[in-house]
Scaffold this motif. Structure first.
Motif, PDB file in Angstrom:
ATOM      1  N   ASP A   1      12.774   4.094 -15.922  1.00 14.45           N
ATOM      2  CA  ASP A   1      12.089   2.950 -16.518  1.00 14.45           C
ATOM      3  C   ASP A   1      12.620   1.649 -15.934  1.00 14.45           C
ATOM      4  OD1 ASP A   1      10.779   4.797 -18.015  1.00 14.45           O
ATOM      5  OD2 ASP A   1      11.676   4.231 -19.943  1.00 14.45           O
ATOM      6  N   GLY A   2      13.928   1.589 -15.715  1.00 16.24           N
ATOM      7  CA  GLY A   2      14.524   0.381 -15.141  1.00 16.24           C
ATOM      8  C   GLY A   2      14.023   0.099 -13.744  1.00 16.24           C
ATOM      9  N   GLU A   3      13.870   1.140 -12.941  1.00 15.84           N
ATOM     10  CA  GLU A   3      13.352   0.975 -11.588  1.00 15.84           C
ATOM     11  C   GLU A   3      11.896   0.510 -11.619  1.00 15.84           C
ATOM     12  OE1 GLU A   3      16.062   4.330  -9.236  1.00 15.84           O
ATOM     13  OE2 GLU A   3      14.169   4.900 -10.216  1.00 15.84           O
ATOM     14  N   CYS A   4      11.132   1.025 -12.570  1.00 15.16           N
ATOM     15  CA  CYS A   4       9.738   0.586 -12.720  1.00 15.16           C
ATOM     16  C   CYS A   4       9.672  -0.885 -13.123  1.00 15.16           C
ATOM     17  CB  CYS A   4       9.013   1.442 -13.756  1.00 15.16           C
ATOM     18  SG  CYS A   4       8.686   3.139 -13.224  1.00 15.16           S
ATOM     19  N   PHE A   5      10.584  -1.284 -14.030  1.00 14.39           N
ATOM     20  CA  PHE A   5      10.644  -2.688 -14.451  1.00 14.39           C
ATOM     21  C   PHE A   5      10.914  -3.602 -13.260  1.00 14.39           C
ATOM     22  CE2 PHE A   5      13.511  -6.213 -15.520  1.00 14.39           C
ATOM     23  CZ  PHE A   5      12.705  -6.958 -16.369  1.00 14.39           C
ATOM     24  N   VAL A   6      11.872  -3.223 -12.437  1.00  9.54           N
ATOM     25  CA  VAL A   6      12.217  -4.027 -11.267  1.00  9.54           C
ATOM     26  C   VAL A   6      11.033  -4.125 -10.310  1.00  9.54           C
ATOM     27  CG1 VAL A   6      13.640  -4.110  -9.185  1.00  9.54           C
ATOM     28  CG2 VAL A   6      14.698  -3.632 -11.403  1.00  9.54           C
ATOM     29  N   GLU A   7      10.387  -3.006 -10.044  1.00  4.49           N
ATOM     30  CA  GLU A   7       9.283  -3.006  -9.088  1.00  4.49           C
ATOM     31  C   GLU A   7       8.075  -3.766  -9.613  1.00  4.49           C
ATOM     32  OE1 GLU A   7       9.490  -2.176  -5.993  1.00  4.49           O
ATOM     33  OE2 GLU A   7      11.573  -1.578  -6.338  1.00  4.49           O
ATOM     34  N   ARG A   8       7.776  -3.619 -10.908  1.00  3.55           N
ATOM     35  CA  ARG A   8       6.639  -4.362 -11.459  1.00  3.55           C
ATOM     36  C   ARG A   8       6.905  -5.855 -11.430  1.00  3.55           C
ATOM     37  NH1 ARG A   8       4.699  -3.927 -17.784  1.00  3.55           N
ATOM     38  NH2 ARG A   8       4.184  -6.114 -18.036  1.00  3.55           N
ATOM     39  N   THR A   9       8.124  -6.259 -11.786  1.00  4.33           N
ATOM     40  CA  THR A   9       8.452  -7.681 -11.790  1.00  4.33           C
ATOM     41  C   THR A   9       8.391  -8.250 -10.384  1.00  4.33           C
ATOM     42  OG1 THR A   9       9.902  -7.294 -13.694  1.00  4.33           O
ATOM     43  CG2 THR A   9      10.138  -9.389 -12.541  1.00  4.33           C
ATOM     44  N   LYS A  10       8.903  -7.514  -9.407  1.00  4.18           N
ATOM     45  CA  LYS A  10       8.831  -7.962  -8.017  1.00  4.18           C
ATOM     46  C   LYS A  10       7.376  -8.055  -7.550  1.00  4.18           C
ATOM     47  CE  LYS A  10      13.265  -6.200  -6.259  1.00  4.18           C
ATOM     48  NZ  LYS A  10      13.883  -5.200  -5.348  1.00  4.18           N
ATOM     49  N   LEU A  11       6.570  -7.095  -7.974  1.00  8.22           N
ATOM     50  CA  LEU A  11       5.153  -7.091  -7.599  1.00  8.22           C
ATOM     51  C   LEU A  11       4.441  -8.336  -8.116  1.00  8.22           C
ATOM     52  CD1 LEU A  11       2.632  -5.497  -6.501  1.00  8.22           C
ATOM     53  CD2 LEU A  11       2.397  -4.600  -8.834  1.00  8.22           C
TER      54      LEU A  11
ATOM     55  N   GLY B   1       8.415  12.198 -12.460  1.00  4.67           N
ATOM     56  CA  GLY B   1       9.566  11.853 -13.279  1.00  4.67           C
ATOM     57  C   GLY B   1      10.792  11.483 -12.468  1.00  4.67           C
ATOM     58  N   GLU B   2      10.583  11.022 -11.234  1.00 11.68           N
ATOM     59  CA  GLU B   2      11.691  10.701 -10.337  1.00 11.68           C
ATOM     60  C   GLU B   2      12.000   9.208 -10.274  1.00 11.68           C
ATOM     61  OE1 GLU B   2      10.457  12.354  -6.629  1.00 11.68           O
ATOM     62  OE2 GLU B   2      10.725  14.441  -7.263  1.00 11.68           O
ATOM     63  N   MET B   3      11.393   8.431 -11.164  1.00  7.12           N
ATOM     64  CA  MET B   3      11.614   6.986 -11.162  1.00  7.12           C
ATOM     65  C   MET B   3      11.954   6.553 -12.580  1.00  7.12           C
ATOM     66  SD  MET B   3       9.109   4.257  -9.290  1.00  7.12           S
ATOM     67  CE  MET B   3       9.564   2.530  -9.081  1.00  7.12           C
TER      68      MET B   3
ATOM     69  N   SER C   1       0.833  -1.215   0.000  1.00 11.37           N
ATOM     70  CA  SER C   1       0.000   0.000   0.000  1.00 11.37           C
ATOM     71  C   SER C   1       0.861   1.255   0.000  1.00 11.37           C
ATOM     72  CB  SER C   1      -0.933   0.001   1.215  1.00 11.37           C
ATOM     73  OG  SER C   1      -1.915  -0.982   1.098  1.00 11.37           O
ATOM     74  N   GLN C   2       1.829   1.289   0.906  1.00 10.44           N
ATOM     75  CA  GLN C   2       2.690   2.473   0.998  1.00 10.44           C
ATOM     76  C   GLN C   2       3.617   2.576  -0.214  1.00 10.44           C
ATOM     77  OE1 GLN C   2       5.058   2.646   4.566  1.00 10.44           O
ATOM     78  NE2 GLN C   2       5.597   4.795   4.279  1.00 10.44           N
ATOM     79  N   LYS C   3       4.147   1.434  -0.653  1.00 13.41           N
ATOM     80  CA  LYS C   3       5.042   1.450  -1.814  1.00 13.41           C
ATOM     81  C   LYS C   3       4.312   1.984  -3.040  1.00 13.41           C
ATOM     82  CE  LYS C   3       7.695  -1.954  -2.918  1.00 13.41           C
ATOM     83  NZ  LYS C   3       8.896  -1.115  -3.151  1.00 13.41           N
ATOM     84  N   TYR C   4       3.054   1.607  -3.189  1.00 11.25           N
ATOM     85  CA  TYR C   4       2.276   2.064  -4.337  1.00 11.25           C
ATOM     86  C   TYR C   4       2.148   3.586  -4.348  1.00 11.25           C
ATOM     87  CZ  TYR C   4      -1.959   3.366  -6.868  1.00 11.25           C
ATOM     88  OH  TYR C   4      -2.862   4.005  -7.679  1.00 11.25           O
ATOM     89  N   VAL C   5       1.790   4.161  -3.228  1.00 14.17           N
ATOM     90  CA  VAL C   5       1.617   5.613  -3.135  1.00 14.17           C
ATOM     91  C   VAL C   5       2.935   6.334  -3.427  1.00 14.17           C
ATOM     92  CG1 VAL C   5       1.063   7.534  -1.601  1.00 14.17           C
ATOM     93  CG2 VAL C   5      -0.312   5.450  -1.531  1.00 14.17           C
ATOM     94  N   ILE C   6       4.017   5.839  -2.826  1.00 13.61           N
ATOM     95  CA  ILE C   6       5.328   6.465  -3.015  1.00 13.61           C
ATOM     96  C   ILE C   6       5.773   6.385  -4.473  1.00 13.61           C
ATOM     97  CG2 ILE C   6       7.783   6.284  -2.457  1.00 13.61           C
ATOM     98  CD1 ILE C   6       6.929   5.342   0.349  1.00 13.61           C
ATOM     99  N   ASP C   7       5.681   5.191  -5.063  1.00 11.60           N
ATOM    100  CA  ASP C   7       6.141   5.016  -6.443  1.00 11.60           C
ATOM    101  C   ASP C   7       5.256   5.755  -7.434  1.00 11.60           C
ATOM    102  OD1 ASP C   7       8.220   3.525  -5.556  1.00 11.60           O
ATOM    103  OD2 ASP C   7       7.464   1.585  -6.230  1.00 11.60           O
ATOM    104  N   LYS C   8       3.958   5.791  -7.197  1.00 12.75           N
ATOM    105  CA  LYS C   8       3.063   6.516  -8.097  1.00 12.75           C
ATOM    106  C   LYS C   8       3.428   8.001  -8.142  1.00 12.75           C
ATOM    107  CE  LYS C   8      -1.803   7.496  -9.037  1.00 12.75           C
ATOM    108  NZ  LYS C   8      -3.188   7.411  -8.522  1.00 12.75           N
ATOM    109  N   ASN C   9       3.713   8.554  -6.974  1.00 15.94           N
ATOM    110  CA  ASN C   9       4.122   9.964  -6.906  1.00 15.94           C
ATOM    111  C   ASN C   9       5.446  10.195  -7.626  1.00 15.94           C
ATOM    112  OD1 ASN C   9       1.862  10.816  -5.478  1.00 15.94           O
ATOM    113  ND2 ASN C   9       2.803  10.429  -3.481  1.00 15.94           N
ATOM    114  N   LYS C  10       6.391   9.255  -7.445  1.00 20.97           N
ATOM    115  CA  LYS C  10       7.691   9.376  -8.110  1.00 20.97           C
ATOM    116  C   LYS C  10       7.528   9.341  -9.627  1.00 20.97           C
ATOM    117  CE  LYS C  10      10.853   7.399  -4.657  1.00 20.97           C
ATOM    118  NZ  LYS C  10      11.778   6.263  -4.401  1.00 20.97           N
ATOM    119  N   ILE C  11       6.692   8.426 -10.112  1.00 17.25           N
ATOM    120  CA  ILE C  11       6.487   8.301 -11.557  1.00 17.25           C
ATOM    121  C   ILE C  11       5.865   9.574 -12.117  1.00 17.25           C
ATOM    122  CG2 ILE C  11       5.181   7.062 -13.328  1.00 17.25           C
ATOM    123  CD1 ILE C  11       5.470   4.538 -11.551  1.00 17.25           C
ATOM    124  N   GLU C  12       4.878  10.096 -11.418  1.00 17.18           N
ATOM    125  CA  GLU C  12       4.201  11.320 -11.880  1.00 17.18           C
ATOM    126  C   GLU C  12       5.153  12.514 -11.913  1.00 17.18           C
ATOM    127  OE1 GLU C  12       0.928  11.659  -9.214  1.00 17.18           O
ATOM    128  OE2 GLU C  12      -0.329  10.204 -10.283  1.00 17.18           O
TER     129      GLU C  12
END
Length: 297
Positions: free
Chosen positions: A211-221, A207-209, A194-205
């Motif tokens: 593409d590679g970091e998103c790939f890692v997090e989605r795969t882990k998810l 531009g602080e995350m 829950s918390q990771k989602y809020v933090i990462d969504k804000n980072k993506i919006e």
């Protein structure tokens, strides 16, 4: 160093969430590159791939000096089944009927008993009594596949029936599955993401995350969420407790996945195209992913 079992499990995740949408095939060099993002080394990847090949999930082909690995028909079917269950946001309607499956495996075939149990658990069956398994709904196709795979037609029987008592159907559920334990695992998943989602969504919006970091997090998810396939039988709504957390976890998974989807796909394609022809399966677009469509409803 990651052990081969963990590496193998991660490879299954990559095939299921990415590679199957690109012809179900990948150059071993690209696969090694992807697994490096998670701390898996080349030796571990090659050992895991070898094991998956021996188990009949993948096959290989050579093109020049490159080795490519693609899903077998069995592997493709398992990936499709897993994706259907992972990206299902709501329990299915129940007809009220149960599928019952029983077997008596002779001693000379005892080596397949453990594998048969694993297949039944994967398909959503619960053990009611010794060698007597039940599942709500129609499981004839799954049973026929198990019978043919293990050549056990002479040793099994299966039925469809309605439970007539003396108690409610929920009693069968309590005897076959520990829903309280499964619910606790869903609660842990929700608290963790829950918390990771809020933090990462804000980072993506913002531009602080990357593409590679998103790939890692989605795969882990996906890797973490798909573990529920081995513990949650996917019971219909009518048989679930009122405080069931599976729906909440599915919704959280959907939202988080959607936030990570586009940038993570960009990263996957940037690496994939280095050693593979970038040929998507006809009609595949991450924005038209079934999860996205379901999430809009």
């Amino acid at each position: 160093m990651q052990n081969s079992l963990n590496t193998r499990s991660m490879i299954f995740t990559l095939y299921g969430d990415y590679i199957r949408h690109y012809g179900s095939e990948i150059w071993i060099g690209s696969l090694i590159r992807f697994l490096e993002e998670f701390g898996h080394n080349e030796q571990a990847v090659r050992a895991a791939i070898s094991r998956m090949s021996k188990q009949g999930w993948i096959e290989s082909r050579k093109q020049g000096n490159k080795s490519y690995y693609f899903l077998t028909q069995r592997g493709q079917k398992r990936m499709d089944e897993a994706a259907k269950r992972i990206f299902k946001l709501q329990p299915e309607k129940w007809s009220g009927e149960w599928t019952m499956f029983t077997y008596t495996i002779p001693e000379e075939k005892r080596s397949i008993r453990d594998e048969l149990r694993k297949e039944l658990v994967w398909s959503g069956f619960g053990l009611l009594t010794n060698s007597f398994w039940i599942s709500p709904g129609d499981q004839e196709n799954q049973i026929q596949e198990v019978i043919e795979k293990y050549d056990i037609r002479s040793y099994v029987h299966y039925f469809t029936a309605q439970y007539k008592g003396p108690d409610e159907s929920t009693r069968l559920v309590r005897e076959c599955w520990n829903l309280e334990e499964i619910n606790e695992r869903y609660d842990e998943f929700i608290k963790k993401y829950s918390q990771k989602y809020v933090i990462d969504k804000n980072k993506i919006e913002k531009g602080e995350m990357t593409d590679g970091e998103c790939f890692v997090e989605r795969t882990k998810l996906v890797h973490e969420y798909r573990k529920f396939l081995f513990v949650d039988p996917g019971l219909p709504q009518e048989l679930l407790p009122a405080e069931w957390l599976g729906d909440h976890a599915a919704s959280l998974f959907s939202d988080y996945y959607k936030a990570l989807a586009v940038p993570s796909n960009r990263f996957f394609e940037s690496i994939y195209r280095e050693g593979n022809e970038l040929k998507k399966v006809s009609g595949y677009d991450v924005l038209n992913h079934p999860l996205m469509a379901n999430n809009e409803q």
